[in-house]
Design a protein around this motif. Structure first.
Motif, PDB file in Angstrom:
ATOM      1  N   LEU A   1       5.104   5.100  12.932  1.00  0.00           N
ATOM      2  CA  LEU A   1       5.242   3.969  12.019  1.00  0.00           C
ATOM      3  C   LEU A   1       5.500   4.455  10.589  1.00  0.00           C
ATOM      4  N   ALA A   2       4.811   5.531  10.171  1.00  0.00           N
ATOM      5  CA  ALA A   2       5.008   6.081   8.828  1.00  0.00           C
ATOM      6  C   ALA A   2       6.439   6.596   8.652  1.00  0.00           C
ATOM      7  N   ILE A   3       7.005   7.157   9.721  1.00  0.00           N
ATOM      8  CA  ILE A   3       8.405   7.604   9.666  1.00  0.00           C
ATOM      9  C   ILE A   3       9.333   6.397   9.635  1.00  0.00           C
ATOM     10  N   GLY A   4       9.076   5.429  10.522  1.00  0.00           N
ATOM     11  CA  GLY A   4       9.992   4.313  10.690  1.00  0.00           C
ATOM     12  C   GLY A   4       9.879   3.210   9.664  1.00  0.00           C
ATOM     13  N   ILE A   5       8.735   3.085   8.971  1.00  0.00           N
ATOM     14  CA  ILE A   5       8.532   1.979   8.034  1.00  0.00           C
ATOM     15  C   ILE A   5       9.505   2.047   6.861  1.00  0.00           C
ATOM     16  N   TYR A   6       9.940   3.258   6.543  1.00  0.00           N
ATOM     17  CA  TYR A   6      10.976   3.445   5.510  1.00  0.00           C
ATOM     18  C   TYR A   6      12.223   2.668   5.900  1.00  0.00           C
ATOM     19  N   GLY A   7      12.606   2.781   7.168  1.00  0.00           N
ATOM     20  CA  GLY A   7      13.778   2.063   7.649  1.00  0.00           C
ATOM     21  C   GLY A   7      13.569   0.567   7.702  1.00  0.00           C
ATOM     22  N   VAL A   8      12.339   0.138   8.017  1.00  0.00           N
ATOM     23  CA  VAL A   8      12.046  -1.295   8.080  1.00  0.00           C
ATOM     24  C   VAL A   8      12.284  -1.943   6.718  1.00  0.00           C
ATOM     25  N   SER A   9      11.764  -1.337   5.661  1.00  0.00           N
ATOM     26  CA  SER A   9      11.947  -1.916   4.323  1.00  0.00           C
ATOM     27  C   SER A   9      13.399  -1.821   3.874  1.00  0.00           C
ATOM     28  N   GLN A  10      14.110  -0.765   4.305  1.00  0.00           N
ATOM     29  CA  GLN A  10      15.537  -0.688   4.014  1.00  0.00           C
ATOM     30  C   GLN A  10      16.266  -1.853   4.661  1.00  0.00           C
ATOM     31  N   VAL A  11      15.899  -2.175   5.899  1.00  0.00           N
ATOM     32  CA  VAL A  11      16.518  -3.292   6.613  1.00  0.00           C
ATOM     33  C   VAL A  11      16.284  -4.603   5.865  1.00  0.00           C
ATOM     34  N   ILE A  12      15.054  -4.778   5.359  1.00  0.00           N
ATOM     35  CA  ILE A  12      14.702  -6.025   4.676  1.00  0.00           C
ATOM     36  C   ILE A  12      15.468  -6.182   3.364  1.00  0.00           C
ATOM     37  N   PHE A  13      15.598  -5.084   2.602  1.00  0.00           N
ATOM     38  CA  PHE A  13      16.110  -5.185   1.233  1.00  0.00           C
ATOM     39  C   PHE A  13      17.562  -4.737   1.052  1.00  0.00           C
TER      40      PHE A  13
ATOM     41  N   TRP B   1      -2.568   4.996   6.273  1.00  0.00           N
ATOM     42  CA  TRP B   1      -2.143   3.671   5.822  1.00  0.00           C
ATOM     43  C   TRP B   1      -1.611   3.709   4.396  1.00  0.00           C
ATOM     44  N   GLY B   2      -2.167   4.569   3.562  1.00  0.00           N
ATOM     45  CA  GLY B   2      -1.618   4.759   2.222  1.00  0.00           C
ATOM     46  C   GLY B   2      -0.206   5.310   2.290  1.00  0.00           C
ATOM     47  N   LEU B   3       0.004   6.235   3.226  1.00  0.00           N
ATOM     48  CA  LEU B   3       1.333   6.808   3.422  1.00  0.00           C
ATOM     49  C   LEU B   3       2.311   5.735   3.908  1.00  0.00           C
ATOM     50  N   ILE B   4       1.862   4.879   4.811  1.00  0.00           N
ATOM     51  CA  ILE B   4       2.719   3.810   5.342  1.00  0.00           C
ATOM     52  C   ILE B   4       3.129   2.850   4.219  1.00  0.00           C
ATOM     53  N   ILE B   5       2.168   2.479   3.355  1.00  0.00           N
ATOM     54  CA  ILE B   5       2.480   1.576   2.230  1.00  0.00           C
ATOM     55  C   ILE B   5       3.470   2.230   1.272  1.00  0.00           C
ATOM     56  N   GLY B   6       3.222   3.494   0.944  1.00  0.00           N
ATOM     57  CA  GLY B   6       4.110   4.215   0.035  1.00  0.00           C
ATOM     58  C   GLY B   6       5.508   4.368   0.606  1.00  0.00           C
ATOM     59  N   ARG B   7       5.601   4.681   1.901  1.00  0.00           N
ATOM     60  CA  ARG B   7       6.905   4.832   2.547  1.00  0.00           C
ATOM     61  C   ARG B   7       7.649   3.494   2.591  1.00  0.00           C
TER      62      ARG B   7
END
Length: 392
Positions: free
Chosen positions: A47-59, A97-103
């Motif tokens: 999730l920490a790796i992929g969450i970067y892509g999730v926010s890219q998809v959103i924005f 979770w801090g890493l996930i938020i930051g990513r």
């Protein structure tokens, strides 16, 4: 290229290089060091790796639409500031979770599509493929630097120092954008051009563009999946984690040189017309070799080399194929959808591979990858045949 085109190309190459380092440096080390973070497990690491892509998809698409309305330069600076904030949070909250938020915030600075659209504004059509090729090489070069420096930085300065380095790089990118890129009103698209109606949506989602959107999705989906399993597989083959950067250095340099000589000397029309499908076949073959390698280090290295040749070629030829089409006044929207597809692949690849690693063996994961590549190849061939039939 004239002086302005050369300046713009080098500026964007540097921006992409420094910015992508923040994403790539974490890949070779997170599957191991993520387990030491508070609350770390395979799924949350994915999730920490992929969450970067999730926010890219959103924005990504909203940033592209804004760039079709306002100055692309201001939108790029805004995205880099958000990316900087994400790095600061990742460096200071020492938990998974801090890493996930930051990513997530790192990815929220979704400017890749805007940058590619700005590049298309400033570079003449006859030089656009060369410019995009250089940027594609900067992606490969950033990956090369990241896989070498990431483990070394962690070894000597600690895991969270990666994000301080990335924060500094984001500030350097802002300086480059501010001083090196022009802000002439000639390159700002008028507001009435960005209206999204049915005809516009039909245009930006036609078969030609969808082929590129799907292609970049699959490419980065496979990259994320591989980096969840390959580091561990190399260690099981007797290759120490601290020496992985040497292998990545050699394989990426070889693929980089292959790309350079291909662009410079290949004149075969048939190969150029079918280069995307040929590269997909390379990825398919690399998956087969990964399966056959088991714990054979030599076969692992051969498979990795084949994968990076296909990957780096596609990083260049997928966007160049897209830019050969007439994008009219919707460059920002189209290139942002392309970048959205790229980061959608990153998010799905990271999260999905973290989930699969919880209950599948490495061989089963590679079999799944081969299945995905086969679907991609059939889809690409199908779209291409339809495109040719429409032209006739």
């Amino acid at each position: 290229m004239n002086f302005l085109e050369l300046q713009v190309t080098l500026s964007f190459c540097t921006i992409f290089l420094l910015r992508m380092l923040g994403m790539f440096m974490i890949l070779p080390v997170l599957s191991k060091y993520g387990m030491f973070l508070e609350g770390g497990n395979n799924f949350l690491i994915g999730l920490a790796i992929g969450i970067y892509g999730v926010s890219q998809v959103i924005f990504q698409i909203p940033f592209g639409i804004l760039s079709d309305t306002f100055s692309r330069k201001k939108i790029i600076i805004l995205g880099l500031l958000i990316f900087f904030i994400g790095n600061i949070i990742s460096a200071n909250i020492h938990s998974i979770w801090g890493l996930i938020i930051g990513r997530f915030l790192q990815g929220a600075g979704a400017i890749s599509g805007v940058c590619m659209a700005f590049l298309s504004d400033l570079i003449r059509e006859e030089n656009r493929v060369k410019s995009i090729a250089f940027i594609g090489m900067s992606f490969a070069f950033s990956f090369l630097i990241a896989v070498i420096t990431g483990p070394l930085i962690v070894q000597y300065f600690g895991f969270f120092s990666l994000f301080w380095v990335s924060a500094i790089f984001s500030l350097l990118c802002i300086i480059i954008v501010f001083f090196s890129l022009p802000c002439s009103e000639n390159f700002i698209v008028k507001k009435n051009r960005s209206t999204l109606d049915y005809k516009v949506l039909k245009f930006i989602f036609n078969k030609v563009f969808i082929r590129s959107y799907i292609g970049i999705f699959f490419l980065h989906f496979l990259l994320m999946m591989n980096f969840m399993v390959i580091p561990n597989k190399l260690e099981l083959s007797g290759f120490c984690l601290n020496n992985h950067w040497k292998l990545y250095l050699i394989t990426i340099l070889i693929s980089f040189l292959s790309l350079f000589f291909f662009i410079a000397y290949c004149k075969l029309k048939y190969v150029l017309e079918h280069i995307i499908e040929i590269c997909i076949i390379f990825l398919f073959f690399s998956g087969l070799v990964f399966i056959e390698s088991k714990n054979n280090l030599l076969l692992m290295i051969i498979a990795l080399q084949i994968f990076f040749i296909g990957f780096n070629f596609l990083e260049v030829f997928l966007p160049s194929h897209l830019n050969k089409q007439k994008l009219y006044n919707y460059k920002g929207s189209i290139m942002s959808i392309y970048s959205t597809s790229q980061f959608l692949g990153i998010s799905f690849g990271g999260i999905f591979s973290g989930w699969l690693c919880s209950f599948l063996s490495v061989i089963e994961i590679f079999l799944f990858e081969i299945f995905m590549i086969a679907i991609w190849l059939m889809f690409s061939i199908f779209c291409k045949k339809n495109i040719f039939s429409l032209k006739k």
